[in-house]
Design an enzyme around this catalytic site. Structure first.
Site, PDB file in Angstrom:
ATOM      1  CG  ASP A   1      16.413   7.677 -14.843  1.00  0.00           C
ATOM      2  OD1 ASP A   1      15.320   7.342 -14.459  1.00  0.00           O
ATOM      3  OD2 ASP A   1      16.713   8.888 -14.776  1.00  0.00           O
TER       4      ASP A   1
ATOM      5  CG  HIS B   1      15.799  13.914 -15.083  1.00  0.00           C
ATOM      6  ND1 HIS B   1      17.171  13.301 -15.185  1.00  0.00           N
ATOM      7  CD2 HIS B   1      15.133  12.724 -14.555  1.00  0.00           C
ATOM      8  CE1 HIS B   1      17.031  11.849 -14.868  1.00  0.00           C
ATOM      9  NE2 HIS B   1      15.802  11.560 -14.711  1.00  0.00           N
ATOM     10  CD  GLU B   2      11.763  12.480 -12.902  1.00  0.00           C
ATOM     11  OE1 GLU B   2      11.175  11.371 -13.236  1.00  0.00           O
ATOM     12  OE2 GLU B   2      12.764  12.484 -12.392  1.00  0.00           O
TER      13      GLU B   2
ATOM     14  CG  HIS C   1      12.027   9.888 -17.295  1.00  0.00           C
ATOM     15  ND1 HIS C   1      13.217   8.966 -17.831  1.00  0.00           N
ATOM     16  CD2 HIS C   1      12.792  10.265 -15.831  1.00  0.00           C
ATOM     17  CE1 HIS C   1      14.158   8.950 -16.942  1.00  0.00           C
ATOM     18  NE2 HIS C   1      14.194   9.798 -16.012  1.00  0.00           N
TER      19      HIS C   1
HETATM   20 ZN   LIG Z   1      15.245   9.648 -14.275  1.00  0.00          ZN
END
Ligand SMILES: [Zn+2]
Length: 386
Positions: A176, A80-81, A84
Site C-alpha cells: 500500500d 484489510h482488503e 480498500h
Molecule cells: Zn493493502
C-alpha cells in the site's frame, strides 16, 4: 501472481485465494504453534502478563492456538482488503477481485483512480483497518476473563495488526505504501510518470531491505526483500502498462486490414515461405474466398508433415483462435496474448469479419510512444508552471 482459486463473493466481488497463500497458511499454524514456548516469556516480560506455557500447550493445544491465530491473521488481511474495497466502492470504482497471497492481499480495482486523493484514501484504508483491529484487541484484553489462551491470542493478534500496516506502508508496489507514494507523486504530474518514479523507489527500497537483512544476517528479512523486489518489478511493469493504456481500445493500436498483408489458403508452404522471407513477418491472416479463415505462422510451417501441404492444412482455423473486438481494452488484449501465448490476435467485428490484427509488437510500440508523449507533456507543463 500464481494460480488462484475463487472461494466466494462479497458484494458481487470475487474473493480468491492464491496458491502461495494456501501454502503459507499451514506454515503459519506450525510457526505460531511451535513458538508458543518462546513467545510466552516475551509477552510476560513486555506486557506484565503471567501466561503459562503449559496451559497453552497442554494436550496438543498449541496447534489449535496456532490454527486460531493463523485464521485470525487471515481474517485480518481479508478485512484489510475489504477496507480498500469499501473506500473504492464509495468513490464509485468497481473492484475486479480480492486475492489473498503470500505477501497479504490485493483488492484489484477495474480502472485507475481518476484523482490522486482517491488512490491515496483507498490505499490508506487497508492499514487503518488493521490499526482498528489492534485497538479492538487491546480493548478486549481489558474486559475478557483472564484465560491464558484468550489473552495470548488477543496479544498475538494485536501485535500482528500493528506489524501488518507498518510493513504494508513500505513504499514499494504492490504494498500500500507504494500506492500512497504514487498518489502523492501524481498530485502534479501524469500517472505514467508518477508510476515510474514510485516503481524506482520501490525497487530501491527492496534492495535496501535486502542489504540490511544481509548485514544483520537476518535471512527472513532477505527473503522478504527478495519477494518485495520480484513483486515490485512485475507489479510496476503491470502498473506502467495500465497507466499507459488507460482508456485505450484495440481499434487505436491494431494494424488495420487495409495495411495488413494476408495470404491465400491455397498457397503452398513453399510460396508462403517466399512471402515470409520477402516481407519478414512470421504470421499471416489466411483468406479464402474473401473470408478470414485462420492464421498461419512460421511454427505451423515447421510442424508440417510434408512439403506439399498448403496453408489451409497447417493453419490454425478461425474457430480455434482467440480473437478480440475493436472495442476491447488494450490491456485485456495484452493479457489474452499472454495467457494464450500467441504473438498476435485477430480483431473481428460483430459479424465475425476481420478488421485488423493486434500484435505484441504493436502494443509495445504504442506503449513506448505513450510514455514518451507523457514525458514530453510533463516537461512542457513543468516548464509552463515555472
Ligand atoms: Zn493493502
Amino acid at each position: 501472481m500464481f494460480k488462484s482459486y475463487r472461494v466466494g463473493t462479497i458484494h458481487g466481488i470475487p474473493f480468491k485465494l492464491d496458491i502461495t497463500f494456501l501454502i503459507i497458511l499451514p506454515v503459519f499454524v506450525w510457526l505460531i504453534g511451535a513458538q508458543i514456548g518462546d513467545v510466552v516469556p516475551l509477552f510476560n516480560d513486555a506486557f506484565g502478563t503471567s501466561l503459562e506455557t503449559e496451559t497453552l500447550t497442554a494436550g496438543n493445544r498449541e496447534w489449535i492456538v496456532g490454527f486460531v491465530a493463523a485464521v485470525s491473521l487471515f481474517t485480518s488481511v481479508a478485512l484489510h482488503e475489504l477496507g480498500h474495497a469499501a473506500v473504492a466502492l464509495s468513490y464509485g470504482y468497481e473492484i475486479e477481485s480480492i486475492t489473498l497471497w503470500l505477501l497479504g492481499g490485493i483488492a484489484k480495482p477495474a480502472e485507475l483512480p481518476t484523482e490522486w486523493q482517491h488512490e491515496f484514501w483507498i490505499a490508506v484504508a487497508g492499514p487503518v483497518v488493521n490499526v482498528v483491529i489492534a485497538l479492538g484487541c487491546g480493548a478486549a484484553l481489558v474486559v475478557v476473563p483472564a484465560s491464558d489462551v484468550l489473552v495470548f491470542l488477543l496479544l498475538y493478534l494485536a501485535l500482528l495488526n500493528i506489524v501488518l500496516p507498518v510493513f504494508n506502508m513500505l513504499p514499494a508496489f504492490p504494498l500500500d505504501g507504494g500506492r500512497v507514494l504514487r498518489a502523492l507523486l501524481a498530485r502534479n504530474q501524469s500517472y505514467v510518470r508518477a508510476t515510474r518514479q514510485a516503481a524506482a523507489v520501490g525497487k530501491g527500497m527492496a534492495l535496501l531491505l535486502g542489504i540490511v537483512g544481509l548485514l544483520a544476517f537476518n535471512f527472513v528479512l532477505v527473503a522478504i526483500a527478495f519477494f518485495v523486489y520480484i513483486a515490485a518489478t512485475s507489479e510496476s511493469r503491470q502498473m506502467m502498462l495500465d497507466a499507459a493504456f488507460e482508456g485505450m481500445v484495440v481499434q487505436s493500436v491494431m494494424t488495420k486490414t487495409g495495411r495488413l498483408s494476408t495470404v491465400d489458403a491455397a498457397l503452398s508452404l513453399d510460396e508462403l515461405l517466399d512471402v515470409m522471407f520477402e516481407e519478414r513477418h512470421s504470421g499471416y491472416p489466411v483468406i479464402e474466398d474473401g473470408e478470414f479463415v485462420g492464421i498461419v505462422t512460421l511454427s505451423d510451417v515447421q510442424s508440417a508433415d510434408s512439403s506439399d501441404e498448403s496453408v489451409r492444412d497447417v493453419m490454425t482455423p478461425n474457430e480455434q483462435l482467440a480473437t478480440v473486438s475493436p472495442s476491447t481494452d488494450v490491456m485485456d488484449a495484452f493479457t489474452t496474448i499472454g495467457t494464450e501465448d500467441v504473438g498476435r490476435l485477430p480483431v473481428v467485428d460483430e459479424d465475425g469479419s476481420l478488421v485488423g490484427i493486434i500484435t505484441r509488437t504493436d502494443m509495445m510500440r504504442a506503449f513506448r510512444v505513450v510514455t514518451e508523449r507523457q514525458r514530453f507533456e510533463d516537461k512542457l507543463s513543468s516548464a509552463r508552471s515555472l
